[in-house]
Design a protein around this motif. Structure first.
Motif, PDB file in Angstrom:
ATOM      1  N   LEU A 145       0.826  -1.214   0.000  1.00 56.46           N
ATOM      2  CA  LEU A 145       0.000   0.000   0.000  1.00 56.46           C
ATOM      3  C   LEU A 145       0.863   1.268   0.000  1.00 56.46           C
ATOM      4  CD1 LEU A 145      -2.714  -1.084   2.601  1.00 56.46           C
ATOM      5  CD2 LEU A 145      -2.867  -1.132   0.096  1.00 56.46           C
ATOM      6  N   MET A 146       2.118   1.166   0.481  1.00 52.28           N
ATOM      7  CA  MET A 146       2.997   2.330   0.532  1.00 52.28           C
ATOM      8  C   MET A 146       3.650   2.625  -0.819  1.00 52.28           C
ATOM      9  SD  MET A 146       4.935   1.876   4.199  1.00 52.28           S
ATOM     10  CE  MET A 146       5.824   3.420   4.005  1.00 52.28           C
ATOM     11  N   ARG A 147       3.537   1.681  -1.757  1.00 50.93           N
ATOM     12  CA  ARG A 147       4.162   1.863  -3.079  1.00 50.93           C
ATOM     13  C   ARG A 147       5.638   2.228  -2.921  1.00 50.93           C
ATOM     14  NH1 ARG A 147       0.216   6.165  -5.766  1.00 50.93           N
ATOM     15  NH2 ARG A 147       0.435   7.062  -3.697  1.00 50.93           N
ATOM     16  N   LYS A 148       6.358   1.376  -2.209  1.00 48.96           N
ATOM     17  CA  LYS A 148       7.746   1.684  -1.881  1.00 48.96           C
ATOM     18  C   LYS A 148       8.622   1.789  -3.129  1.00 48.96           C
ATOM     19  CE  LYS A 148       8.300   0.411   2.919  1.00 48.96           C
ATOM     20  NZ  LYS A 148       9.088  -0.370   3.895  1.00 48.96           N
ATOM     21  N   GLY A 149       9.647   2.619  -2.997  1.00 52.03           N
ATOM     22  CA  GLY A 149      10.552   2.837  -4.109  1.00 52.03           C
ATOM     23  C   GLY A 149      11.622   3.828  -3.729  1.00 52.03           C
ATOM     24  N   ALA A 150      12.022   4.664  -4.666  1.00 52.32           N
ATOM     25  CA  ALA A 150      13.079   5.645  -4.449  1.00 52.32           C
ATOM     26  C   ALA A 150      12.676   6.980  -5.054  1.00 52.32           C
ATOM     27  CB  ALA A 150      14.393   5.169  -5.066  1.00 52.32           C
ATOM     28  N   LEU A 151      12.909   8.046  -4.310  1.00 56.49           N
ATOM     29  CA  LEU A 151      12.708   9.407  -4.798  1.00 56.49           C
ATOM     30  C   LEU A 151      14.084   9.961  -5.147  1.00 56.49           C
ATOM     31  CD1 LEU A 151      10.737  11.763  -5.276  1.00 56.49           C
ATOM     32  CD2 LEU A 151      11.131  12.453  -2.900  1.00 56.49           C
ATOM     33  N   ILE A 152      14.280  10.254  -6.432  1.00 55.77           N
ATOM     34  CA  ILE A 152      15.592  10.646  -6.946  1.00 55.77           C
ATOM     35  C   ILE A 152      15.551  12.127  -7.308  1.00 55.77           C
ATOM     36  CG2 ILE A 152      17.349  10.174  -8.695  1.00 55.77           C
ATOM     37  CD1 ILE A 152      15.976   7.384  -8.997  1.00 55.77           C
ATOM     38  N   VAL A 153      16.380  12.924  -6.656  1.00 55.19           N
ATOM     39  CA  VAL A 153      16.377  14.369  -6.902  1.00 55.19           C
ATOM     40  C   VAL A 153      17.785  14.826  -7.260  1.00 55.19           C
ATOM     41  CG1 VAL A 153      14.470  14.696  -5.275  1.00 55.19           C
ATOM     42  CG2 VAL A 153      16.809  15.062  -4.510  1.00 55.19           C
ATOM     43  N   THR A 154      17.851  15.836  -8.102  1.00 57.36           N
ATOM     44  CA  THR A 154      19.121  16.480  -8.439  1.00 57.36           C
ATOM     45  C   THR A 154      19.125  17.849  -7.783  1.00 57.36           C
ATOM     46  OG1 THR A 154      19.256  15.320 -10.557  1.00 57.36           O
ATOM     47  CG2 THR A 154      20.626  17.271 -10.283  1.00 57.36           C
ATOM     48  N   VAL A 155      20.088  18.052  -6.895  1.00 59.21           N
ATOM     49  CA  VAL A 155      20.203  19.295  -6.137  1.00 59.21           C
ATOM     50  C   VAL A 155      21.338  20.119  -6.724  1.00 59.21           C
ATOM     51  CG1 VAL A 155      20.608  20.293  -3.860  1.00 59.21           C
ATOM     52  CG2 VAL A 155      19.358  18.139  -4.062  1.00 59.21           C
ATOM     53  N   HIS A 156      21.066  21.398  -6.968  1.00 57.76           N
ATOM     54  CA  HIS A 156      22.081  22.286  -7.551  1.00 57.76           C
ATOM     55  C   HIS A 156      22.722  23.097  -6.431  1.00 57.76           C
ATOM     56  CE1 HIS A 156      24.061  24.477 -10.776  1.00 57.76           C
ATOM     57  NE2 HIS A 156      23.830  25.573 -10.084  1.00 57.76           N
ATOM     58  N   THR A 157      23.993  22.816  -6.145  1.00 54.82           N
ATOM     59  CA  THR A 157      24.735  23.507  -5.096  1.00 54.82           C
ATOM     60  C   THR A 157      25.758  24.449  -5.721  1.00 54.82           C
ATOM     61  OG1 THR A 157      26.625  22.005  -4.866  1.00 54.82           O
ATOM     62  CG2 THR A 157      24.557  21.328  -3.826  1.00 54.82           C
ATOM     63  N   ASP A 158      26.429  25.204  -4.873  1.00 56.00           N
ATOM     64  CA  ASP A 158      27.486  26.098  -5.367  1.00 56.00           C
ATOM     65  C   ASP A 158      28.638  25.322  -5.986  1.00 56.00           C
ATOM     66  OD1 ASP A 158      26.113  28.339  -4.617  1.00 56.00           O
ATOM     67  OD2 ASP A 158      27.207  28.649  -2.731  1.00 56.00           O
TER      68      ASP A 158
END
Length: 239
Positions: free
Chosen positions: A86-99
């Motif tokens: 029910l949680m639909r488990k997986g991975a949240l993939i984000v690209t963060v732009h830093t200095d």
């Protein structure tokens, strides 16, 4: 910082306190698990999740840096059947732009091992291998020049065969390597739980990690409680 925020009990008041702590914190990126509804996401300059009302995987990434891309990858439904479907488990993939450039952060929450047996032959080890295989492919898809962080409640101990195989396959390194302390809060029924929560980085990125949120907090109504049944893990990372 990563924390399984525990979706049961005093969810709203605990997340309010967590949000207040995070707003005053120095954390650039926060990865949360078990935040199941969008309206429960703590305030932060940039907030990323997947889903409309019910959040896919219960995953949230908070960032002080701009997020340029994000996507959710779901784990395959493998036997045995379990409520976690029910949680639909997986991975949240984000690209963060830093200095210093872009960093890919993969926030995840693997299926729990209901047998508390992480041996190679256990049925849940097969599930962990499958889900970690999904993460391996996501790491491999990121260009070698881009730093990668895989973090969250992996539900496998630091010395488990599945995690060792994953680290060997990806080349990731554990910022708490060699640590022996649990990240699941010990209880009388489980006095010596493993470390389930990890921050893994791809070299040449390095980092030093430590446990946080180990003590009780005060809720708005004056009651004292813990933020979660897990400790948080924080790390200072160097690209």
């Amino acid at each position: 910082m990563t924390l399984n925020a525990l979706f049961k009990g005093d969810v709203r008041p605990r997340l309010r306190v967590l949000g207040e702590i995070l707003e005053k914190s120095r954390y650039d990126v926060v990865c949360l698990q078990e935040v199941m509804y969008r309206h429960l996401i703590p305030r932060y300059p940039h907030r990323v999740s997947a889903g409309t009302i019910l959040l896919k995987g219960g995953l949230v990434v908070l960032s002080r840096w701009p997020v340029t891309r994000s996507r959710f990858v779901r784990f395959p439904l493998t036997a045995p059947a379990r409520p976690e479907y029910l949680m639909r488990k997986g991975a949240l993939i984000v690209t963060v732009h830093t200095d210093d450039g872009e960093v890919v952060v993969i926030n995840t929450h693997l299926s729990a091992n209901r047998d508390d047996d992480w041996s190679a032959e256990n049925r849940y080890t097969g599930i962990a291998r499958t889900e970690l295989g999904v993460l391996s492919r996501q790491v491999a898809a990121v260009g070698p020049a881009v730093p990668v962080v895989v973090t969250g409640d992996l539900n496998v101990p630091r010395d488990s065969v599945a995690l060792r195989e994953f680290l060997n396959d990806t080349g990731l390194q554990d910022v708490l390597a060699g640590g022996t302390r649990p990240t699941y809060r010990p209880t009388p029924g489980w006095p010596n739980p493993p470390a389930f929560d990890h921050i893994l980085v791809r070299p040449p990125m390095t980092g030093a990690g430590r446990l946080v949120f180990q003590d009780e907090v005060t809720l708005a109504d004056g009651r004292r409680t813990y933020l979660s049944d897990h400790y948080g893990v924080e790390a200072d990372l160097i690209p």
